[in-house]
Scaffold this motif. Structure first.
Motif, PDB file in Angstrom:
ATOM      1  N   HIS A   1     117.086  22.332   1.305  1.00  6.91           N
ATOM      2  CA  HIS A   1     117.306  23.307   2.381  1.00  6.91           C
ATOM      3  C   HIS A   1     118.740  23.284   2.890  1.00  6.91           C
ATOM      4  O   HIS A   1     119.014  23.755   3.990  1.00  6.91           O
ATOM      5  CB  HIS A   1     116.325  23.059   3.525  1.00  6.91           C
TER       6      HIS A   1
ATOM      7  N   HIS B   1     111.036  19.261   6.342  1.00  8.45           N
ATOM      8  CA  HIS B   1     112.488  19.357   6.155  1.00  8.45           C
ATOM      9  C   HIS B   1     113.155  18.986   7.475  1.00  8.45           C
ATOM     10  O   HIS B   1     112.515  19.069   8.532  1.00  8.45           O
ATOM     11  CB  HIS B   1     112.875  20.786   5.755  1.00  8.45           C
TER      12      HIS B   1
ATOM     13  N   HIS C   1     106.075  21.974   3.493  1.00  5.52           N
ATOM     14  CA  HIS C   1     105.430  21.833   4.807  1.00  5.52           C
ATOM     15  C   HIS C   1     103.990  21.360   4.639  1.00  5.52           C
ATOM     16  O   HIS C   1     103.534  20.416   5.288  1.00  5.52           O
ATOM     17  CB  HIS C   1     105.420  23.169   5.560  1.00  5.52           C
TER      18      HIS C   1
ATOM     19  N   ASP D   1     112.659  21.338  10.663  1.00  4.05           N
ATOM     20  CA  ASP D   1     111.361  21.931  11.002  1.00  4.05           C
ATOM     21  C   ASP D   1     110.793  21.527  12.368  1.00  4.05           C
ATOM     22  O   ASP D   1     110.306  22.372  13.119  1.00  4.05           O
ATOM     23  CB  ASP D   1     110.335  21.611   9.911  1.00  4.05           C
TER      24      ASP D   1
HETATM   25 ZN    ZN Z   1     110.895  23.655   6.352  1.00  2.00          ZN
END
Ligand code: ZN
Length: 272
Positions: free
Chosen positions: A47, A14, A131, A17
């Motif tokens: 997100h 994302h 992830h 991250d």
């Molecule tokens: Zn993430």
């Protein structure tokens, strides 16, 4: 003697991250004269915390293209705070994170373009699906980039090392299968304010100058990783490959005064 500049590629599932897990390390490598590139395969719409909260309340479908653009701009702005100007956003949908050949090919193209010595990404079995999938695709892309790819202009390339994030992911029982013990710590005390500024750029994802989230994460994650190394802040990584030496290496404890380890540099820090 100065070493040859390295090429570092950080990859996050994302947009926020790579910044959160390795922003200080990225800033340190920029300061050391290395080339740092950050890559996000997705646009990160899943997100966009701010939009999701609003949509739940008013049930009005927002302009998703505008939201995607906002997320991607935030990553560019955050990277800029770290001195990182090479930001690659592939913009793939992240609502159902799965391993896709097209994304792997595109990550391999970035590897072929920037020829990283080091890749930094999530833990392999990170329990956040977006992830774990990003890491799986990264390893598959490395495999692809290391061999002959017809039609590609770059030579086969294999990064010398991959470092996985050694930090807590989602709090659930699957995380007990993941090693969280770092093999490598990077002292980010000198770049903690840059990292903090970078995280504050991620406003739609729950950060920002009005939110204490970056300060909390800085103290509890980077702080706890640092404290055992007797420095205020560190980022932790797990090396993928054993390193080869002719004699065993040791890093003598740095010259930072151990009394500094409890410094709360973010405590009275006023974000810009
Ligand atoms: Zn993430």
């Amino acid at each position: 003697m100065a070493r040859k500049p390295l090429s570092i590629l950080t990859i996050g599932g994302h947009p926020k991250d790579a910044i959160i897990a390795s922003g200080g390390t990225m800033a340190n490598h920029v300061a050391a004269g290395d080339r740092v590139t950050t890559l996000c395969p997705t646009h990160g719409l899943s997100h966009h915390t701010e939009a999701i909260t609003k949509y739940k309340a008013d049930r009005k479908m927002p302009d998703v293209e505008a939201l995607k653009a906002e997320l991607m701009q935030e990553l560019v702005d955050a990277a800029t705070e770290l001195g990182v100007t090479d930001v690659r956003i592939l913009g793939h949908d992240d609502s159902v994170p799965i391993v896709e050949r097209q994304i792997i090919e595109e990550i391999a193209d970035v590897i072929g373009d920037v020829l990283p010595d080091i890749i930094i990404t999530h833990a392999l079995y990170d329990s956040v699906p977006g992830h774990a999938v990003a890491t799986e695709m990264t390893l598959l892309a490395m495999e692809a980039a290391s061999g002959f790819r017809p039609g590609k202009s770059y030579p086969p390339h294999k990064p010398s090392q991959v470092f996985f994030h050694a930090q807590a992911g989602r709090t659930n029982v699957l995380e007990t299968n993941i090693s969280r013990v770092p093999t490598h710590l990077v002292d980010i005390t000198d770049s903690i304010h840059k990292k903090s500024e970078a995280m504050n750029r991620l406003k739609t994802q729950g950060y920002g100058a009005d939110s204490p989230t970056q300060r909390k994460l800085g103290e509890v994650i980077d702080g706890i990783l640092g404290i055992h190394a007797r420095v205020p802040y560190a980022e932790g990584f797990i090396a993928h490959n054993p390193s080869l030496y002719t004699t065993l290496p040791v890093v003598i404890q740095g010259d930072r005064d151990p009394a500094q380890m409890t410094n709360m540099l973010l405590d009275n820090y006023k974000p810009q």
